[in-house]
Scaffold this motif. Structure first.
Motif, short mmCIF file in Angstrom:
data_model
loop_
_atom_site.label_atom_id
_atom_site.label_comp_id
_atom_site.label_asym_id
_atom_site.label_seq_id
_atom_site.Cartn_x
_atom_site.Cartn_y
_atom_site.Cartn_z
N TYR A 187 -30.07 14.88 -21.05
CA TYR A 187 -30.83 15.98 -21.64
C TYR A 187 -32.11 16.13 -20.84
O TYR A 187 -32.72 15.14 -20.45
CB TYR A 187 -31.15 15.69 -23.11
N ILE A 225 -23.82 21.63 -16.23
CA ILE A 225 -25.15 21.74 -16.81
C ILE A 225 -25.16 22.99 -17.68
O ILE A 225 -24.86 24.09 -17.22
CB ILE A 225 -26.24 21.81 -15.74
N ASN A 233 -31.56 21.74 -22.00
CA ASN A 233 -30.38 21.71 -21.16
C ASN A 233 -29.63 20.39 -21.31
O ASN A 233 -30.20 19.37 -21.65
CB ASN A 233 -30.71 22.01 -19.70
N GLU A 264 -34.57 24.98 -27.28
CA GLU A 264 -33.93 25.29 -26.00
C GLU A 264 -33.95 24.01 -25.18
O GLU A 264 -35.02 23.48 -24.88
CB GLU A 264 -34.67 26.40 -25.26
N SER A 314 -26.57 18.08 -19.43
CA SER A 314 -25.70 17.83 -18.28
C SER A 314 -24.62 16.85 -18.69
O SER A 314 -24.92 15.75 -19.16
CB SER A 314 -26.50 17.25 -17.11
N PRO A 334 -27.17 25.26 -20.84
CA PRO A 334 -28.33 25.46 -21.71
C PRO A 334 -27.87 25.50 -23.17
O PRO A 334 -26.90 26.16 -23.50
CB PRO A 334 -28.88 26.82 -21.27
#
Length: 155
Positions: free
Chosen positions: A139, A105, A59, A57, A61, A107
């Motif tokens: 990231y 952004i 994120n 997991e 951007s 996930p």
């Protein structure tokens, strides 16, 4: 009847160990070459027949200062071998048709079963890249934690 103390021989699927790695250290890049995203974890399988279930997991951007399209990619490596993703540099691709700069952004979740055939320590990590020059990718931005979980599954 006697108590069952384990799975019969030849039956796999039992979770033998779980390892987790986390990071809030951001990777920002404008490069179209893959780079480490600072998310990594190590595991040493107890048997060469074991499989490793990888859950990531993280994120992402994406920023484009000049037009309305931006893309990037995330891949998972075991040591130096790509085991998941990264097939296309635009795995995550956004287009807003506004003709102006974009920032998004997103996930990213990855789940993959690897068969390393090893009892040596293995390092799993993620790498990312931007789709094309002129864009930027981050990231683990804004101190949002990235997580990698490794589960050894009996083969």
């Amino acid at each position: 009847l006697s108590a069952i103390t384990g799975l019969p021989a030849g039956v796999g699927g039992k979770v033998l160990q779980v390892v987790q790695g986390t990071t809030v250290a951001a990777l920002s890049s404008t490069s179209t070459s893959y780079a480490d995203t600072n998310l990594t974890a190590n595991i040493t399988p107890s048997a060469s027949s074991s499989k490793i279930l990888i859950h990531v997991e993280q994120n992402l951007s994406l920023v484009n200062d000049s037009d309305d399209r931006v893309g990037g990619a995330l891949r998972v490596l075991r040591d130096s071998t790509v085991v998941y993703g990264g097939d296309q540099p635009f795995e995550v691709f956004l287009e807003n048709n506004s003709g102006v700069a974009t920032q998004n952004i997103i996930p990213i979740n990855r789940l993959f079963l690897d068969s390393p055939n090893s009892t040596s320590q293995l390092t799993y990590k993620t790498q990312g890249r931007i789709y094309q020059s002129g864009n930027a990718v981050t990231y683990n931005g804004s101190s949002v934690e990235g997580i990698i979980i490794l589960m050894e599954i009996a083969g």
